[in-house]
Motif scaffolding. Structure first.
Motif, PDB file in Angstrom:
ATOM      1  N   THR A  19       0.825  -1.191   0.000  1.00  0.00           N
ATOM      2  CA  THR A  19       0.000   0.000   0.000  1.00  0.00           C
ATOM      3  C   THR A  19       0.862   1.245   0.000  1.00  0.00           C
ATOM      4  O   THR A  19       1.945   1.276   0.562  1.00  0.00           O
ATOM      5  N   MET A 197      -6.533  -1.391  -7.724  1.00  0.00           N
ATOM      6  CA  MET A 197      -5.248  -1.291  -7.032  1.00  0.00           C
ATOM      7  C   MET A 197      -4.092  -1.341  -8.021  1.00  0.00           C
ATOM      8  O   MET A 197      -3.109  -0.607  -7.884  1.00  0.00           O
ATOM      9  N   ASN A 201      -1.420   1.676  -8.611  1.00  0.00           N
ATOM     10  CA  ASN A 201       0.029   1.506  -8.561  1.00  0.00           C
ATOM     11  C   ASN A 201       0.705   2.030  -9.833  1.00  0.00           C
ATOM     12  O   ASN A 201       1.860   2.461  -9.793  1.00  0.00           O
ATOM     13  N   ASN A 245      -4.504   2.716  -1.789  1.00  0.00           N
ATOM     14  CA  ASN A 245      -4.588   1.263  -1.676  1.00  0.00           C
ATOM     15  C   ASN A 245      -5.099   0.825  -0.307  1.00  0.00           C
ATOM     16  O   ASN A 245      -5.625  -0.275  -0.153  1.00  0.00           O
TER      17      ASN A 245
END
Length: 351
Positions: A19, A197, A201, A245
């Protein structure tokens, strides 16, 4: 019902994701903006801090009244209630409540992330402990929207002497987890958040969301939410938290406890027999645009108490965004019921 291997795979996947670090928006202006009279509590219980945003009744006559606790649907958190807070502040004296508090379940908003998925039954135990640490004790009026309604039911069954009344808003019922379409939806939503997610990223999720590609049901506040009664600060802070996240992983965690949490609640009701909520004052407001099965399940929820009323509305599921007036009128009905027809059996240990 999920296969064990599928659950374990999902469990491993979201823990394998690193995260991102994030500076949270200033909570003091993230609800009503500058001059917001709310106070945030961060009680730590069993190793996790929970954020609870409270607004006090300004009149001296109601300082010992119940505390209203609001829990949002999945995957929303405390800011989902911003549109009703001004009306709640205005109505608190007539409702005879001392405080209105809006909860961030673990991993959402300004609360700590949980190291593992926490079932509703565990969450209720932790919430009560957190309330005690924060000094927010006494009688409670529990308000739950959608998945948040599971909290109102489990808390009431676990700590009946502390609950004066409950209101569910198009709530999730105890039979929800047994419906195959809902089990499939959990898989679909989980896969979507895993993809979010990955996009996050790569740095592409924000533009994707801002272009209107994320439906409200996934928890993202579109910019047009300001027109629905939300302050610009609450919209921007909700967007910022969503684009992390931490939030996305929490949504995956919660989707993976929905079946077991609702199944345990259903078993509890079966053990207790008819009217397991006895004569607890209960108002259930619900929408009628879903199919008849949804309506039937809402009426079943109302039948859990002999002191209940079910109020239908021709609206959609997102009451805090599209029908705030229904929530306020429902709370008025509930507090009137508590005043004129309080529980006489409920909360006295007669089960």
């Amino acid at each position: 019902m999920f296969k064990l291997s599928t659950c374990l795979l999902l469990f491993i996947c979201f823990f394998a994701i690193v995260t991102s670090q994030q500076t949270l928006p200033d909570v003091s202006t993230s609800f009503l903006g500058a001059g917001d009279p709310g106070v945030s509590h961060y009680p730590s219980y069993l190793g996790l801090k929970m954020h609870i945003r409270c607004y006090s009744n300004v009149t001296s006559a109601n300082q010992k009244g119940p505390i209203a606790l609001f829990d949002a649907g999945l995957p929303f958190f405390s800011t989902a209630w911003v549109s009703i807070i001004p009306s709640v502040l205005q109505k608190m004296p007539s409702w005879n409540i001392s405080k209105a508090c809006f909860i961030d379940r673990y991993g959402y908003g300004w609360s700590d992330s949980a190291p593992y998925p926490i079932t509703t039954q565990d969450y209720v135990l932790r919430l009560r402990g957190s309330l005690q640490v924060a000094g927010l004790t006494g009688k409670y009026i529990l308000v739950g929207w959608s998945w948040g309604s599971i909290f109102t039911q489990v808390f009431s069954l676990t700590y009946p002497k502390e609950v004066s009344g409950i209101m569910t808003i198009d709530g999730t019922d105890s039979k929800w987890g047994f419906i195959s379409a809902n089990q499939q939806s959990i898989i679909t939503y989980t896969n979507t958040y895993m993809n979010y997610m990955s996009m996050n990223n790569m740095g592409t999720l924000q533009s994707y969301a801002n272009d209107g590609n994320v439906a409200l049901g996934f928890g993202y506040f579109p910019n047009g939410t300001v027109a629905l009664g939300f302050t610009p600060n609450s919209v921007s802070s909700s967007q910022q938290i969503w684009l992390s996240n931490k939030f996305l992983k929490t949504a995956v965690q919660e989707f993976n406890i929905m079946v077991i949490s609702s199944a345990v609640l259903n078993f509890t009701y079966a053990v207790k027999g008819p009217n397991p909520l006895k004569d607890l004052p209960y108002v259930n407001i619900y929408e009628t645009i879903f199919d008849q099965d949804w309506i039937d399940r809402q009426l079943f929820m109302a039948s859990l108490s002999t002191n209940s009323v079910a109020i239908p509305f021709g609206t959609d599921h997102f009451f805090p965004f599209t029908n705030q007036g229904a929530i306020i009128s429902g709370l008025t009905a509930l507090t009137n019921k508590i005043k004129t027809n309080p529980a006489r059996i409920w909360g006295r240990g007669i089960f």
